[in-house]
Design a protein around this motif. Structure first.
Motif, PDB file in Angstrom:
ATOM      1  N   PRO A  88       0.812  -1.223   0.000  1.00 20.48           N
ATOM      2  CA  PRO A  88       0.000   0.000   0.000  1.00 20.48           C
ATOM      3  C   PRO A  88       0.845   1.273   0.000  1.00 20.48           C
TER       4      PRO A  88
ATOM      5  N   ASP B  81      -8.082   4.873  -4.432  1.00 23.82           N
ATOM      6  CA  ASP B  81      -8.362   4.476  -3.050  1.00 23.82           C
ATOM      7  C   ASP B  81      -9.161   3.183  -2.936  1.00 23.82           C
ATOM      8  N   GLU B  82     -10.121   3.000  -3.872  1.00 21.96           N
ATOM      9  CA  GLU B  82     -11.045   1.876  -3.686  1.00 21.96           C
ATOM     10  C   GLU B  82     -10.374   0.523  -3.879  1.00 21.96           C
TER      11      GLU B  82
ATOM     12  N   TYR C  91      -7.374  -0.514  -2.457  1.00 24.52           N
ATOM     13  CA  TYR C  91      -6.344  -0.904  -1.488  1.00 24.52           C
ATOM     14  C   TYR C  91      -6.570  -2.271  -0.861  1.00 24.52           C
ATOM     15  N   TRP C  92      -7.812  -2.487  -0.412  1.00 18.73           N
ATOM     16  CA  TRP C  92      -8.053  -3.737   0.306  1.00 18.73           C
ATOM     17  C   TRP C  92      -7.874  -4.941  -0.597  1.00 18.73           C
ATOM     18  N   VAL C  93      -8.355  -4.767  -1.842  1.00 20.75           N
ATOM     19  CA  VAL C  93      -8.223  -5.888  -2.761  1.00 20.75           C
ATOM     20  C   VAL C  93      -6.750  -6.097  -3.131  1.00 20.75           C
TER      21      VAL C  93
ATOM     22  N   VAL D 215      -4.084  -5.585  -1.217  1.00 22.63           N
ATOM     23  CA  VAL D 215      -3.448  -6.328  -0.130  1.00 22.63           C
ATOM     24  C   VAL D 215      -3.998  -7.751  -0.059  1.00 22.63           C
ATOM     25  N   GLY D 216      -5.330  -7.879  -0.219  1.00 24.85           N
ATOM     26  CA  GLY D 216      -5.946  -9.211  -0.161  1.00 24.85           C
ATOM     27  C   GLY D 216      -5.417 -10.115  -1.253  1.00 24.85           C
ATOM     28  N   SER D 217      -5.306  -9.587  -2.482  1.00 21.69           N
ATOM     29  CA  SER D 217      -4.830 -10.433  -3.580  1.00 21.69           C
ATOM     30  C   SER D 217      -3.383 -10.847  -3.332  1.00 21.69           C
TER      31      SER D 217
ATOM     32  N   VAL E  38      -7.302  -6.944  -8.744  1.00 24.51           N
ATOM     33  CA  VAL E  38      -7.098  -5.532  -8.414  1.00 24.51           C
ATOM     34  C   VAL E  38      -7.711  -4.652  -9.498  1.00 24.51           C
TER      35      VAL E  38
ATOM     36  N   ALA F 210     -11.400  -4.448  -9.024  1.00 26.62           N
ATOM     37  CA  ALA F 210     -11.786  -3.589  -7.910  1.00 26.62           C
ATOM     38  C   ALA F 210     -11.684  -2.118  -8.306  1.00 26.62           C
TER      39      ALA F 210
END
Lengths: 230, 239, 232
Positions: C125, C135-136, C138-140, C142-144, C192, C195
């Motif tokens: 990140p 921004d939308e 980030y979570w994906v 890191v998750g991926s 990513v 997302a």
């Protein structure tokens, strides 16, 4: 250390018959027979390339054999495969991590082999045998090659394994440490242990001798081409 | 299986097959090239450039087929410790790599008039490219070690890993290219293949197949003889 | 020496001991983890110099850059995975331990992932900020990386075990394993991208997880076989 209570199975027997091995297209030895039982010392002699290290690695299960059988039995049950849990191999490489202290190296080895953490006293006793006690907390990277070799030998008393396979264990040892090694081996035998050592020098331990030169394959055998050309 | 364990047996079999395979190669290439270049009509859409297909498609098939041959040989070599199978993989690999390269190059030459560019990252080309990389890895691993048996064993494991991975790679690449490509890209599979095109296609495929057998046997004999030589020289590893 | 010769050792504590040793070595002096992290940071920050500083372009290719560079950073730290142990003889010790070769490979891969690849996922990140990453995503992102990077260590283990006896096997290892990374890269970046472009990343993540699971099975079996053959 002189306490001779047998702690290993006194019925253990390890034998090989008709063993042959090839490496890299070359026949190393063939028709090899040996037998050891609890309390035995067997030294492997022979010129360079006669397959002493090869035989040790074969017994330890690292190398496949081309023919012959190795059988292993303890009191009560027999099996024709080897249980690696009963072996300890001390070879030319010492398996030490230079960034770790001797204590860290030895503790890791103990955990690897037994799954538990060694008592400080146990480490101390093992280190004392080869005069390594003052070096226990030094990083191995500053050790001389002789000190590294002794550090590798220190595993022998550290972890209880019945069968010791040793490749040139006396190389680079001074008289005091050779005597310490001989005493250690004698103690191990008294406890019912088995030692098979490849060596050029006399080890100062009474036992049987296996001359590897007698198992050299005769060269120029023409059926070698068609049957076992690899 | 173990009848062929013996190189002398292999040599006898090879010598018996060889002349027939050579004659078949010449005949099939003659017929295949005639139909491919002269005896078949140009495509109504692609014109004369469709003829590249007769070289290209069978080459891609052979690239895949030979990889499977290597994988089977590797399996035999690892499970039954069969030295001849080890050498079979080694002998087949450069032939497979060459067919795969041929498929890539002819694919690019075909792509220029069709798509206006030599290369598109379409599913087919991309997975053939990845397969070519797998061939390179296999051959590089064979070359990397002095001890032939160790090198061959390592390469065999790689070949088996590759064969497990090829379907996954193929799936992912197809999926990826449909995400990224408009659907208008020319594709081979479709109702466009006419009977007149199938004749040269299969003739060429058969020609490639027997050509492979000829070169494969040559290379096998070469490897077996090399092996014998190195044993005779006693160039074994010191222990 | 009143120790009984055969107290049944617990395999899980042997496994833990090996993982702990390898993580300590990786973070210790001359270890691979900091190098891989440094490589990751520097290589990602080279991209703006190569493709230009326009925020839109960087934002568009950010998922690909981060994934590709994470993959390369993981590979550069892998070539010594088994080789160091092979050269100093401790691989022999590992084989003579009560744990089988599959367990050894599993412990080494887990240690590599914990010490080297996981930090890359955590650092990603921060690098995404430099690339104007939306921004939308980030979570994906890191998750991926969390789902996909174990496959990098696992597949890398195949290459590392096959080239363990090859001197200077690093480049060869690259050649062997990079093609095998293609599915992981496709599904990882795909998630990513989805997302960021307001799509649904879940199918991509599911496929990514499937790839990792297949890599787990194939890699441990292949690595164990390769190590056994290398020790002959």
């Amino acid at each position: 250390m002189t306490d001779a209570n047998p702690i290993f199975d006194s019925g253990t027997r390890l034998s090989g018959s008709g063993l042959a091995c090839r490496r890299g297209g070359r026949r190393v030895f063939e028709g090899l027979n040996f037998e050891v039982q609890a309390g035995d010392f067997l030294s492997l002699t022979g010129k360079n390339g006669s397959g002493k290290s090869t035989l040790l690695r074969l017994i330890a299960g690292f190398l496949p054999k081309k023919s012959g059988t190795i059988s292993y039995s303890c009191s009560g049950n027999a099996s024709d495969f080897l249980v690696s849990d009963d072996f300890m191999l001390v070879g030319h490489q010492n398996g030490l991590k230079p960034g770790f202290t001797l204590r860290e190296n030895a503790s890791f080895y103990y955990r690897l082999m037994t799954g538990s953490t060694p008592a400080a006293k146990r480490l101390q006793i093992a280190a004392d045998i080869f005069a390594l006690d003052s070096l226990l907390d030094e990083p191995v990277q500053y050790f001389s090659s002789g000190q590294r070799h002794r550090s590798a030998l220190m595993r022998l008393p550290l972890v209880a394994r019945q069968i010791w396979l040793m490749d040139e264990p006396t190389v680079g040892l001074d008289a005091d440490n050779r005597a310490a090694l001989a005493a250690l081996i004698q103690h191990h035998m008294a406890c019912g242990g088995i030692v098979i050592a490849a060596t050029h020098d006399p080890m100062g331990v009474a036992g049987n001798v296996l001359d590897m030169d007698q198992f050299q394959p005769n060269t120029g055998n023409s059926d070698d081409m068609d049957e076992g050309w690899l | 299986m173990h009848r062929f364990a013996n190189p002398a047996q292999f040599n006898r079999l090879a010598d018996a097959v060889m002349p027939w395979a050579m004659i078949a190669t010449v005949l099939l290439f003659g017929a295949g090239l005639y139909y491919a270049l002269i005896g078949s009509p140009p495509d109504y859409q692609q014109g004369e450039s469709v003829r590249v297909m007769y070289v290209h498609v069978p080459a891609a098939w052979m690239g895949m087929f030979i990889y499977v041959v290597i994988a089977v040989a590797s399996f035999v070599a690892l499970v039954w410790r069969h030295p001849l199978a080890l050498l079979a993989g080694k002998a087949a690999a450069p032939i497979g790599a060459t067919f795969t390269a041929l498929a890539l190059i002819t694919g690019m030459l075909w792509g220029k008039p069709m798509w206006g560019t030599y290369w598109v990252w379409d599913g087919r080309l991309t997975s053939v490219l990845v397969q070519f990389f797998l061939y390179l890895g296999y051959m590089a691993l064979w070359k990397a070690m002095d001890d032939e048996e160790k090198a061959g064993n390592a390469a065999s494991i790689l070949a088996l890993v590759g064969v497990v991975n090829i379907p996954i790679i193929k799936f992912s690449v197809d999926w990826w290219s449909t995400l990224h490509q408009p659907a208008s890209v020319m594709r081979l599979d479709g109702p466009t293949i006419d009977g007149t095109m199938l004749v040269p296609l299969f003739l060429m495929a058969a020609a490639y197949q027997v050509y492979f057998i000829v070169v494969f046997i040559w290379r096998m004999k070469l490897e077996v003889n090399n092996r014998k030589l190195s044993v005779m020289r006693g160039s074994g590893m010191e222990n | 020496m009143s120790h009984p010769s055969h107290a049944q050792p617990s395999i899980s504590s042997v496994f833990t001991a090996l993982v702990r040793r390898d993580v300590t070595l990786a973070w210790g002096q001359g270890g691979a983890s900091l190098l891989a992290l440094g490589f990751f940071l520097i290589a990602v920050s080279l991209f703006p110099f190569g493709v230009g500083p326009e925020p839109q372009i960087l934002a568009r290719i950010a998922p690909g850059i981060i994934w590709v560079v994470a993959l390369l950073a993981s590979v550069v730290s892998l070539d010594r995975l088994y080789q160091a142990d092979y050269e100093d003889g401790s691989l022999d010790d590992l084989v003579l331990s009560p744990m089988g070769l599959v367990g050894i490979a599993g412990a080494k891969v887990l240690a590599h992932w914990l010490s080297t690849t996981l930090p890359l996922a955590v650092a990603a990140p921060a690098l995404a900020v430099l690339l104007n990453f939306p921004d939308e995503g980030y979570w994906v992102l890191v998750g991926s990386l969390l789902i996909g990077t174990p496959a990098l260590s696992l597949i890398g283990s195949i290459g590392a075990s096959l080239t363990v006896a090859v001197r200077r096997g690093g480049v060869l290892m690259f050649l062997l394993i990079l093609p095998l990374y293609v599915p992981t890269l496709i599904f990882g970046v795909g998630a990513v991208d989805a997302a960021v472009m307001m799509g649904d990343p879940l199918p991509h993540l599911a496929l990514l997880a499937a790839t990792t699971l297949i890599a787990l099975v194939v890699s441990l079996a292949a690595s164990a076989a390769a190590l056994k053959l290398a020790l002959e």
